[in-house]
Design a protein around this motif. Structure first.
Motif, short mmCIF file in Angstrom:
data_model
loop_
_atom_site.label_atom_id
_atom_site.label_comp_id
_atom_site.label_asym_id
_atom_site.label_seq_id
_atom_site.Cartn_x
_atom_site.Cartn_y
_atom_site.Cartn_z
N TYR A 55 -2.38 -7.81 -4.90
CA TYR A 55 -2.64 -6.38 -4.95
C TYR A 55 -3.28 -5.98 -6.28
CZ TYR A 55 -2.10 -1.59 -3.36
OH TYR A 55 -2.37 -0.31 -2.93
N LYS A 59 0.83 -1.21 0.00
CA LYS A 59 0.00 0.00 0.00
C LYS A 59 0.86 1.25 0.00
CE LYS A 59 -4.20 -1.87 2.11
NZ LYS A 59 -5.16 -1.79 3.23
N ASP A 101 2.45 1.71 -3.42
CA ASP A 101 1.48 2.19 -4.41
C ASP A 101 1.20 3.68 -4.22
OD1 ASP A 101 -0.19 1.55 -6.62
OD2 ASP A 101 -1.94 1.66 -5.32
#
Length: 276
Positions: A79, A17, A20
């Motif tokens: 993901y 996360k 990203d």
């Protein structure tokens, strides 16, 4: 193919996360968006990924399994939306297990090749090709377009050749440098005047602020070659910048990771129906 170490991949599962978010801050796009751009994927690819079951198979051939590698690949695939598992069996036993458990796509790597294979379409996606395209897509976004601009490609191995092809597709003016002159000659033969060849990194760096570093060599990009307009997309491991050059460049103008962009692009490419 550069052989990664456990240190390169061990933190990937718990940092997806954050990775990203950082990628989005640099490029304006998340990981999956860049992968989709790299593959020119159809609009419904996100839905296809969510319906796809992927198996990551440990391979013991050669130097053996890199601790944490399969788990890192699985985390990246999850993901992207894929339902993913790592097989308990290795090698042929792992392939059999993947098929028995209903995998649609398998991912496996040995010392020389890392591929995704779509078991239904028989499509084979090479990590080197996917990585080259992914980093060009990332550079295109962070630079707000490469069309008509000079882009220096350092290293024309498998990743570099794929990057060159995609840079030309995006109408960039490619400058290429490699210590292997045969590779440069082959690239020049293939693309003619769309590629300008250099034989030393120091000279090549004088001509471009946009760089794809695909050469697995340390300390080839030095402080005196970095300026405020320099942007580097670096699939190479290890990273080619000196410590001083890295500090001067700053994180916002650098895209670099050990696996994420390449693996996400492999996933999208393996599930893309049309040929590119």
């Amino acid at each position: 193919m550069t052989r990664l170490t456990s240190l390169d991949v061990r933190n990937i599962p718990q940092t997806m996360k954050r990775y990203d978010l950082e990628l989005r801050e640099k490029t304006g796009c998340g990981l999956l968006e860049i992968a989709k751009d790299a593959c020119r994927a159809e609009k419904n690819i996100t839905g296809i990924l969510r319906k796809t079951r992927a198996a990551v198979i440990p391979v013991t051939a050669g130097k053996g399994v890199i601790p944490g590698f399969c788990e890192a690949v699985a985390a990246i695939l999850e993901y992207t939306g894929m339902k993913t598992f790592v097989t308990r069996g290795t090698d042929i036993a792992g392939i059999a297990e993947a098929c028995e458990l209903g995998a649609d796509v398998i991912f496996a790597a040995d010392d020389s090749k890392f591929v995704a294979i779509n078991l239904a379409t028989k499509r084979v996606v090479d990590n080197a090709v996917a990585t080259g395209k992914a980093y060009v897509a990332a550079l295109d976004r962070i630079a707000k377009g490469v069309e008509g601009r000079e882009v220096l490609l350092i290293g024309v191995g498998n990743v570099g050749v794929a990057a060159a092809k995609d840079l030309i597709r995006r109408k960039a003016r490619v400058l290429a440098v490699d210590i292997n002159r045969r590779r440069l000659a082959n690239l020049k033969k293939r693309y003619g005047n769309r590629v300008r060849v250099f034989y030393t990194v120091s000279k090549a760096l004088l001509h471009a602020n946009l760089i794809v570093d695909a050469a697995p060599a340390r300390n080839i990009i030095k402080l005196n070659t970095i300026n405020d307009d320099t942007i580097i997309a670096a699939p190479a491991v290890p990273l080619g910048l000196t410590k001083a050059a890295l500090n001067r460049l700053g994180g916002r103008n650098l895209v670099h990771d050990p696996l994420q962009l390449g693996v996400a692009t492999m996933a999208v490419e393996a599930c893309t129906v049309r040929n590119n």
